[in-house]
Design a protein around this motif. Structure first.
Motif, PDB file in Angstrom:
ATOM      1  N   ALA A 206      33.311  57.694  64.898  1.00 21.56           N
ATOM      2  CA  ALA A 206      32.350  58.036  65.922  1.00 21.56           C
ATOM      3  C   ALA A 206      30.845  57.995  65.436  1.00 21.56           C
ATOM      4  O   ALA A 206      29.904  57.719  66.212  1.00 21.56           O
ATOM      5  CB  ALA A 206      32.515  59.465  66.279  1.00 21.56           C
ATOM      6  N   GLU A 207      30.448  58.438  64.083  1.00 21.53           N
ATOM      7  CA  GLU A 207      29.262  58.359  63.519  1.00 21.53           C
ATOM      8  C   GLU A 207      28.818  56.832  63.381  1.00 21.53           C
ATOM      9  O   GLU A 207      27.641  56.747  63.424  1.00 21.53           O
ATOM     10  CB  GLU A 207      29.116  59.227  62.204  1.00 21.53           C
ATOM     11  CG  GLU A 207      29.427  60.726  62.443  1.00 21.53           C
ATOM     12  CD  GLU A 207      29.420  61.321  60.851  1.00 21.53           C
ATOM     13  OE1 GLU A 207      29.331  60.800  59.928  1.00 21.53           O
ATOM     14  OE2 GLU A 207      29.765  62.498  60.989  1.00 21.53           O
ATOM     15  N   HIS A 208      29.654  55.955  63.302  1.00 17.54           N
ATOM     16  CA  HIS A 208      29.217  54.570  62.949  1.00 17.54           C
ATOM     17  C   HIS A 208      30.027  53.659  63.763  1.00 17.54           C
ATOM     18  O   HIS A 208      30.802  52.974  63.583  1.00 17.54           O
ATOM     19  CB  HIS A 208      29.438  54.489  61.550  1.00 17.54           C
ATOM     20  CG  HIS A 208      29.005  55.218  60.547  1.00 17.54           C
ATOM     21  ND1 HIS A 208      27.507  55.461  60.228  1.00 17.54           N
ATOM     22  CD2 HIS A 208      29.569  56.290  59.891  1.00 17.54           C
ATOM     23  CE1 HIS A 208      27.581  56.261  59.372  1.00 17.54           C
ATOM     24  NE2 HIS A 208      28.465  56.955  58.940  1.00 17.54           N
ATOM     25  N   PRO A 209      29.582  53.784  65.074  1.00 11.98           N
ATOM     26  CA  PRO A 209      30.385  53.122  65.944  1.00 11.98           C
ATOM     27  C   PRO A 209      30.423  51.514  65.994  1.00 11.98           C
ATOM     28  O   PRO A 209      31.204  50.725  66.613  1.00 11.98           O
ATOM     29  CB  PRO A 209      29.796  53.396  67.681  1.00 11.98           C
ATOM     30  CG  PRO A 209      28.519  53.953  67.141  1.00 11.98           C
ATOM     31  CD  PRO A 209      28.861  54.632  65.951  1.00 11.98           C
ATOM     32  N   LEU A 210      29.349  51.067  65.423  1.00 10.07           N
ATOM     33  CA  LEU A 210      28.982  49.574  65.171  1.00 10.07           C
ATOM     34  C   LEU A 210      29.806  48.914  63.922  1.00 10.07           C
ATOM     35  O   LEU A 210      29.844  47.819  63.833  1.00 10.07           O
ATOM     36  CB  LEU A 210      27.683  49.110  65.064  1.00 10.07           C
ATOM     37  CG  LEU A 210      26.799  49.514  66.395  1.00 10.07           C
ATOM     38  CD1 LEU A 210      25.311  49.134  66.244  1.00 10.07           C
ATOM     39  CD2 LEU A 210      27.306  48.830  67.662  1.00 10.07           C
ATOM     40  N   ARG A 211      30.533  49.849  63.168  1.00  6.85           N
ATOM     41  CA  ARG A 211      31.102  49.346  61.995  1.00  6.85           C
ATOM     42  C   ARG A 211      32.748  49.145  62.378  1.00  6.85           C
ATOM     43  O   ARG A 211      33.408  49.884  62.550  1.00  6.85           O
ATOM     44  CB  ARG A 211      31.002  50.279  60.867  1.00  6.85           C
ATOM     45  CG  ARG A 211      29.605  50.510  60.373  1.00  6.85           C
ATOM     46  CD  ARG A 211      29.856  51.292  59.038  1.00  6.85           C
ATOM     47  NE  ARG A 211      30.331  50.738  57.907  1.00  6.85           N
ATOM     48  CZ  ARG A 211      29.847  50.071  56.999  1.00  6.85           C
ATOM     49  NH1 ARG A 211      28.496  49.640  57.193  1.00  6.85           N
ATOM     50  NH2 ARG A 211      30.439  49.400  56.136  1.00  6.85           N
ATOM     51  N   GLU A 212      32.790  47.832  62.622  1.00  8.28           N
ATOM     52  CA  GLU A 212      34.061  47.350  62.981  1.00  8.28           C
ATOM     53  C   GLU A 212      35.242  47.707  61.956  1.00  8.28           C
ATOM     54  O   GLU A 212      36.424  48.198  62.378  1.00  8.28           O
ATOM     55  CB  GLU A 212      34.329  45.993  63.248  1.00  8.28           C
ATOM     56  CG  GLU A 212      33.292  45.314  64.325  1.00  8.28           C
ATOM     57  CD  GLU A 212      33.794  44.104  64.585  1.00  8.28           C
ATOM     58  OE1 GLU A 212      34.957  43.659  64.758  1.00  8.28           O
ATOM     59  OE2 GLU A 212      32.655  43.270  64.892  1.00  8.28           O
ATOM     60  N   GLY A 213      34.923  47.594  60.556  1.00  6.42           N
ATOM     61  CA  GLY A 213      35.940  48.310  59.537  1.00  6.42           C
ATOM     62  C   GLY A 213      36.481  49.677  59.911  1.00  6.42           C
ATOM     63  O   GLY A 213      37.498  50.025  59.719  1.00  6.42           O
ATOM     64  N   ALA A 214      35.527  50.422  60.285  1.00  6.59           N
ATOM     65  CA  ALA A 214      35.813  52.012  60.543  1.00  6.59           C
ATOM     66  C   ALA A 214      36.454  52.281  61.644  1.00  6.59           C
ATOM     67  O   ALA A 214      37.719  52.793  61.815  1.00  6.59           O
ATOM     68  CB  ALA A 214      34.435  52.805  60.714  1.00  6.59           C
ATOM     69  N   GLN A 215      36.303  51.444  62.778  1.00  2.50           N
ATOM     70  CA  GLN A 215      37.309  51.213  64.171  1.00  2.50           C
ATOM     71  C   GLN A 215      38.580  50.804  63.742  1.00  2.50           C
ATOM     72  O   GLN A 215      39.443  51.112  64.058  1.00  2.50           O
ATOM     73  CB  GLN A 215      36.420  50.525  65.098  1.00  2.50           C
ATOM     74  CG  GLN A 215      34.902  51.007  65.290  1.00  2.50           C
ATOM     75  CD  GLN A 215      34.632  52.395  65.537  1.00  2.50           C
ATOM     76  OE1 GLN A 215      35.454  53.015  66.097  1.00  2.50           O
ATOM     77  NE2 GLN A 215      33.685  52.937  64.807  1.00  2.50           N
ATOM     78  N   GLU A 216      38.605  49.575  62.865  1.00  2.00           N
ATOM     79  CA  GLU A 216      40.272  48.928  62.673  1.00  2.00           C
ATOM     80  C   GLU A 216      40.834  50.061  62.049  1.00  2.00           C
ATOM     81  O   GLU A 216      42.118  50.422  62.243  1.00  2.00           O
ATOM     82  CB  GLU A 216      39.826  48.094  61.745  1.00  2.00           C
ATOM     83  CG  GLU A 216      41.171  47.258  61.717  1.00  2.00           C
ATOM     84  CD  GLU A 216      40.971  45.950  60.893  1.00  2.00           C
ATOM     85  OE1 GLU A 216      42.035  45.277  60.395  1.00  2.00           O
ATOM     86  OE2 GLU A 216      39.790  45.241  60.977  1.00  2.00           O
ATOM     87  N   LEU A 217      40.231  50.854  60.948  1.00  2.00           N
ATOM     88  CA  LEU A 217      40.943  52.027  60.344  1.00  2.00           C
ATOM     89  C   LEU A 217      41.515  53.113  61.130  1.00  2.00           C
ATOM     90  O   LEU A 217      42.777  53.435  60.997  1.00  2.00           O
ATOM     91  CB  LEU A 217      40.171  52.313  59.198  1.00  2.00           C
ATOM     92  CG  LEU A 217      39.955  51.456  57.887  1.00  2.00           C
ATOM     93  CD1 LEU A 217      38.924  52.031  57.003  1.00  2.00           C
ATOM     94  CD2 LEU A 217      41.305  51.258  57.050  1.00  2.00           C
ATOM     95  N   LEU A 218      40.566  53.486  62.045  1.00  2.00           N
ATOM     96  CA  LEU A 218      40.960  54.427  62.934  1.00  2.00           C
ATOM     97  C   LEU A 218      42.266  53.919  63.989  1.00  2.00           C
ATOM     98  O   LEU A 218      42.897  54.794  64.244  1.00  2.00           O
ATOM     99  CB  LEU A 218      39.851  54.941  63.855  1.00  2.00           C
ATOM    100  CG  LEU A 218      40.117  55.905  64.722  1.00  2.00           C
ATOM    101  CD1 LEU A 218      40.390  57.122  64.133  1.00  2.00           C
ATOM    102  CD2 LEU A 218      38.607  56.092  65.726  1.00  2.00           C
ATOM    103  N   MET A 219      42.008  52.617  64.260  1.00  2.00           N
ATOM    104  CA  MET A 219      42.942  52.310  65.152  1.00  2.00           C
ATOM    105  C   MET A 219      44.457  52.321  64.520  1.00  2.00           C
ATOM    106  O   MET A 219      45.510  52.650  64.941  1.00  2.00           O
ATOM    107  CB  MET A 219      42.813  50.943  65.669  1.00  2.00           C
ATOM    108  CG  MET A 219      41.663  50.846  66.629  1.00  2.00           C
ATOM    109  SD  MET A 219      41.203  48.985  67.163  1.00  2.00           S
ATOM    110  CE  MET A 219      42.737  48.536  67.987  1.00  2.00           C
ATOM    111  N   ARG A 220      44.464  52.139  63.265  1.00  2.00           N
ATOM    112  CA  ARG A 220      45.656  51.887  62.405  1.00  2.00           C
ATOM    113  C   ARG A 220      46.284  53.122  62.244  1.00  2.00           C
ATOM    114  O   ARG A 220      47.391  53.434  62.171  1.00  2.00           O
ATOM    115  CB  ARG A 220      45.395  51.192  61.092  1.00  2.00           C
ATOM    116  CG  ARG A 220      45.035  49.648  61.107  1.00  2.00           C
ATOM    117  CD  ARG A 220      44.861  49.015  59.646  1.00  2.00           C
ATOM    118  NE  ARG A 220      44.496  47.642  59.774  1.00  2.00           N
ATOM    119  CZ  ARG A 220      45.455  46.692  60.081  1.00  2.00           C
ATOM    120  NH1 ARG A 220      46.750  46.998  60.349  1.00  2.00           N
ATOM    121  NH2 ARG A 220      44.936  45.491  60.013  1.00  2.00           N
ATOM    122  N   ALA A 221      45.209  54.246  61.916  1.00  2.00           N
ATOM    123  CA  ALA A 221      45.665  55.734  61.672  1.00  2.00           C
ATOM    124  C   ALA A 221      46.270  56.198  62.874  1.00  2.00           C
ATOM    125  O   ALA A 221      47.542  57.025  62.930  1.00  2.00           O
ATOM    126  CB  ALA A 221      44.375  56.450  61.195  1.00  2.00           C
TER     127      ALA A 221
END
Length: 593
Positions: A206-221
């Motif tokens: 949420a703090e870094h909405p433009l980092r696709e790597g973070a969003q991908e990890l959240l989706m996997r989790a």
């Protein structure tokens, strides 16, 4: 321990922290007073050069960039003199410096075995990467965790100058990449099953909405936690953010993961589309405005996964509750991979429960009689699914409660004519009139582009008379589209009963909804509604009591009933207002009070 003016001969074993506000402590723990921020910035430049000389012009560039002050060189020398006094307080006045020395046209800081947290941080990340490459994932995880523990906030916080800014950017990039790698290792090691990895990862993403790597990890989790619907919603939110902020689309990694999760969610048995009319049909046509209300309701539906969120949309007849609910339900599909079911409600819950359990896959022979038995079957069919229920036209609490899902992960979006509907734990959302811009946009979209070009003034006047009521705007636009010879001015004319009688098309009329609500009013409330036709705007119980020749308690009770019915809108400070078209209905269709 407060900062002191203490020096440290030879500066043996001083520990510097730059991953956050810059501080320094001696080997025995005493804090050093490093001076103002610009002096600290100079010290940071020297410290990070690890004993190598930094020419004075380069120091000026590091502190001031392209616009150094006239006395820049003198200021650098002053800072150097103060730092020498800090590190060598006992040095005789003319004795050569041993720690902050002048060499090769610049200054060099030659401390004895300093400990700099930035160096430890970078060494730790390098070692973690080496271990990860060697397949030692758990050791890499622990090593990176120790390195990340050194982070205390914005690096070189508060220090001015291009050098500090460039260092901040670089270190922040390293930290973000390391955090993503740390979360990745945690998922690979299965540590998310033992520790609260998902909340921490959600906060980071949420703090870094433009980092696709973070969003991908959240989706996997989220998917690993059985929350595939939320994972798909993360993708949709990221896609919208990337388009809005960067004009870009998700990269191949995020897109491939989204495709995989969607295919897996579709492989589960899904509910059939629910047939059957809704209690209150929304006007077909374009949907405009409502961004704030749509975002609010979507936020409610995306609430805590262990809860069953319920949002209740209320408002006057024709305000577009069903259209808003359908719009939000479409936006929320990613949150509910097992489907969105819609049921029109009426008197009693048995009939809509029957339609819902059939839509959820129950064969006709298995549908029991009676509300309680159907409700039990309904809840058992929802167990383990993520379904959004759009329950349209709720009349009362008793008829609604058996239809609310009881399974965490499901949610309900309810529309109701009554502001007085009580739903425990639900979030009520009042649907307001459209603002002037959205109202004109809706009218023009329904009437057609040619009308909008040929008669903008007439459309603007007609939109104003509809006073932000979507159904009125839709029906007015339909009349203009269906009758090319009818002008907007004629439709808006005050002649006769005014535009109220002319706001009808396709077998529908604005006043039909008002009439249905009026039919359910008590005699006292009906008299009060008639009285509002002549009451000043923003009236209160005293004005209505005077018009009715009744006491204020009686008037207040009638007003409350009108508010619950949606025919009267509460204002501020105990005042109320009547929509212009409701006022026209009361004046022309109900007669005198």
């Amino acid at each position: 321990m407060a900062e002191t003016e203490r020096g440290c001969p030879l500066a043996e074993g001083v520990r510097f922290r730059l991953l956050g506000p810059m501080t320094a402590r001696t080997a025995d723990g005493a804090a050093l007073a490093l001076g103002p921020n610009q002096q600290r910035a100079l010290l940071a430049v020297l410290l990070l050069r690890a004993g190598r000389p930094v020419p004075v012009p380069e120091l000026c560039d590091a502190l001031w960039g392209e616009r150094p002050p006239a006395r820049a060189v003198g200021t650098v020398r002053t800072y150097a003199s103060r730092l020498r006094a800090l590190f060598e307080p006992d040095r005789p006045a003319r004795a050569p410096a041993r720690i902050l020395v002048f060499a090769s046209g610049g200054y060099a800081l030659r401390l004895s075995r300093p400990a700099v947290d930035i160096d430890e941080f970078e060494r730790g990340l390098t070692e973690a990467a080496r271990l990860r490459t060697a397949g030692a994932v758990r050791q890499a995880y622990r090593t990176r965790e120790r390195a990340l523990a050194l982070w205390a906030g914005c690096p070189l916080a508060g220090l001015p100058g291009p050098h500090a800014e460039a260092r901040r950017d670089r270190l922040t990039g390293l930290w973000l990449t390391a955090r993503e790698a740390h979360f990745h290792d945690a998922l690979e090691l299965g540590l998310d099953r033992e520790t609260p990895a998902v909340p921490a990862l959600r906060a980071f993403a949420a703090e870094h909405p433009l980092r696709e790597g973070a969003q991908e990890l959240l989706m996997r989790a989220l998917h690993r936690a059985g929350r595939t619907g939320e994972a798909l919603a993360v993708y949709e939110a990221t896609r919208e953010t990337l388009a809005l902020e960067l004009g870009a689309t998700p990269g191949p990694g995020l897109t491939a993961l989204h495709r995989t999760l969607r295919s897996r969610s579709r492989s589960r048995p899904t509910p059939r589309p629910l047939a059957g009319p809704c209690a209150e049909r929304g006007a077909a046509g374009p949907f405009v405005g409502r961004d704030a209300e749509s975002d609010l309701v979507l936020g409610v539906l995306a609430g805590a996964p262990e809860a069953v969120p319920v949002a209740v949309l209320t408002g006057m007849p024709g305000i577009g509750k069903t259209a808003l609910a359908a719009h939000v339900a479409e936006r929320a599909r990613g949150l509910f991979p097992d489907g969105v079911l819609r049921a029109g409600l009426g008197a009693g819950a048995a009939a809509p429960l029957g339609r819902l359990v059939r839509a959820l896959g129950a064969p006709e022979a298995a549908v029991p009689e009676g509300t309680e038995a159907r409700a039990a079957l309904y809840r058992s069919l929802l167990a383990g699914r993520r379904v959004l229920l759009l329950l349209d036209g709720a009349l009362d609490t008793a008829g609604l409660l058996p239809l609310l899902p009881g399974t965490p992960g499901c949610a309900a979006l309810v529309t109701s004519a009554s502001r007085g509907l009580v739903v425990p734990g639900a979030r009520p959302v009042e649907v307001p009139e459209l603002d002037d811009g959205a109202a004109l946009e809706l009218l023009g979209a329904v009437a057609g582009a040619r009308r909008a070009r040929q008669d903008p003034a007439g459309l603007r006047e007609l939109a104003g008379l509809c006073a932000g009521l979507p159904l009125a705007l839709h029906l007015a636009g339909r009349r203009l589209r269906l009758e090319p010879g009818l002008s907007a001015a004629e439709l808006a004319s005050p002649a006769g009963t005014g535009p109220l009688a002319r706001l009808r098309a396709d077998g529908r009329a604005v006043e039909d909804g008002f009439r249905r609500r009026a039919q359910g009013l008590s005699p006292g409330a009906l008299r009060a509604l008639r009285a509002t036709a002549t009451a000043p705007d923003r009236f209160g119980p005293a004005e209505v009591a005077a018009l009715l020749a009744a006491g204020e308690p009686e008037a207040a009770g009638a007003i409350e009933e009108l508010v619950d019915s949606g025919l009267l809108a509460p204002g501020v400070s105990g005042r109320y207002r009547c929509h212009p078209l409701v006022r026209a209905f009361a004046r022309h269709r109900l007669g005198p009070a």
